[in-house]
Design an enzyme around this catalytic site. Structure first.
Site, mmCIF file in Angstrom:
data_model
loop_
_atom_site.group_PDB
_atom_site.id
_atom_site.type_symbol
_atom_site.label_atom_id
_atom_site.label_comp_id
_atom_site.label_asym_id
_atom_site.label_seq_id
_atom_site.Cartn_x
_atom_site.Cartn_y
_atom_site.Cartn_z
ATOM 1 N N GLU A 170 6.444 -29.965 5.433
ATOM 2 C CA GLU A 170 6.840 -29.057 4.352
ATOM 3 C C GLU A 170 6.588 -29.626 2.952
ATOM 4 O OE1 GLU A 170 10.874 -27.902 5.224
ATOM 5 O OE2 GLU A 170 10.361 -27.233 7.240
ATOM 6 N N GLU A 279 7.204 -24.378 15.673
ATOM 7 C CA GLU A 279 8.631 -24.030 15.683
ATOM 8 C C GLU A 279 8.800 -22.515 15.795
ATOM 9 O OE1 GLU A 279 10.715 -25.825 12.396
ATOM 10 O OE2 GLU A 279 9.512 -27.653 12.477
#
Length: 391
Positions: A170, A279
């Site tokens: 991220e 995910e």
């Protein structure tokens, strides 16, 4: 004639048994790996009462009962939290591998591949990492030294047991620009290739990934690829670029989210490396304020109208959920050569983080397994989908 009838009946029975036992990972083994995240309670449950993990609609406090389901239905696993910096490296020079070792040892004993998650991430990073003894940000040289020692120690500890790492997590905003994290404030974007360099030096055999959310958004995936493509061409050891895929059903108007992810798969493939879904989950609840992404600092207040399925999912919403997964897999299959793995985040609806994000205390149905860890009917439909395509 009697013998022929008997043999045909036996063959039919055998085929039915094989069909019933086929799992999602087995059905798609020629296309990609199929994985799932695992929490520490599923590995080594603490049922003493003081530290019981509270999950929405949980049937039993003993989540270790989930482990046989995980080992049967998936061939890759990733730790949800026990390898993150705040857990595994809470203080400078202090490492705690207790939970992570339990997880990795149990996974390898079951014959599964392991993805380590994650080495460098601005969130859930131990508070000491970026500051000196006076509370001031450390220098470039000090942060580089800390990063190298952190990565070398963890990757070397698991060398030969952990097959791949989410090296950087991220690092970009949704508009494709670098996130202004403390890593970036001190080192600029240099911290990203440095992390990959250190990880590769610590274990040259491990696969190394970049991972991010909101990667269905064109601006983000194009920004990420614009950054990584020249580095990959120069030889930076990046195995794949991962997309989290925390999806929301009501956002998928006219399959728009699915089409966005198809664009992202093609965009990442153009960098010269494959992608993977790291995910995956699908919230079927109302989307407050047009929220998207997986920034864990984003929270909204609970309101009953935002939690409409506390007594069970409606037939209409369940049908929409099933159709989404079928359409999603129909999009993935033609791109299977560019996809390393399809990894789901949390095994079942009870322990899915979507129950508490971005609104705490809701009842969501975000996974492919129900609250008793039973595969939902849509799983068989996905198996049938690929089986029909192979005929």
């Amino acid at each position: 004639m009697l013998r022929k009838t008997f043999l045909m009946a036996a063959f039919a029975c055998c085929c039915h048994s094989m069909t019933a036992q086929t799992t999602l990972w087995e059905a798609y083994r020629d296309y990609w790996y199929t994985g799932v995240s695992v929490n520490q309670w599923q590995v080594e449950a603490d049922n003493s009462g003081a530290n019981v993990h509270d999950v929405t609609g949980q049937v039993s406090n003993d989540q270790t009962a989930d482990w046989p389901v995980i080992a049967k239905n998936f061939n890759w696993v990733v730790a949800e939290n026990c390898m993150k910096c705040e857990v595994i490296h809470p203080r400078e020079g202090v490492y705690d591998f207790t939970l992570a070792d339990q997880f990795v040892n149990k996974a390898k004993a079951a014959g599964m591949k392991v993805l380590g998650h994650c080495l460098i991430w601005h969130s859930q990073c131990a508070p000491w990492f970026h500051f000196d003894s006076e509370g001031k940000p450390v220098s470039r040289d000090v942060l580089k030294k800390r990063m190298r020692e952190h990565i070398y120690t963890i990757v070397s500890h698991f060398r030969g047991r952990v097959d791949a790492w989410d090296v950087v997590n991220e690092a970009f905003e949704d508009d494709g620009t670098p996130r202004q994290s403390l890593f970036h404030q001190i080192l600029g974007t240099d911290y990203i290739p440095l992390a990959f360099q250190y990880a590769h030096e610590a274990d040259p055999a491990a696969q190394l990934y970049y991972n991010d959310f909101s990667m269905n958004k064109a601006a983000k995936v194009e920004g990420v690829c614009r950054f990584f493509r020249p580095l990959i061409e120069q030889g930076l050891p990046v195995t794949a670029i991962g997309m989290q895929g925390h999806m929301i059903l009501e956002d998928n108007v006219d399959n728009s989210v699915i089409r966005q992810y198809e664009h992202s798969i093609e965009t990442i493939a153009a960098t010269g490396v494959p992608t993977f879904f790291s995910e995956l989950d699908l919230s079927v609840l109302p989307n407050p304020y047009g929220f998207s992404g997986a920034n864990i600092s984003d929270k909204f207040a609970y309101r009953p109208e935002m939690d409409p399925y506390t007594k069970g999912l409606s037939k209409e919403q369940n049908a929409k959920m099933e159709q989404f997964w079928i359409d999603f897999y129909k999009m993935l299959i033609p791109h299977h050569k560019d996809i390393l793995r399809v990894n789901f985040w949390c095994l079942n609806d009870a322990n899915s983080w979507r129950n508490d994000f971005p609104i705490k205390g809701r009842t969501d149905y975000a996974t492919l397994f129900d609250r008793q860890s039973r595969p939902k009917p849509v799983v068989q439909k996905l198996i049938d989908l690929v089986r029909e395509g192979k005929k």
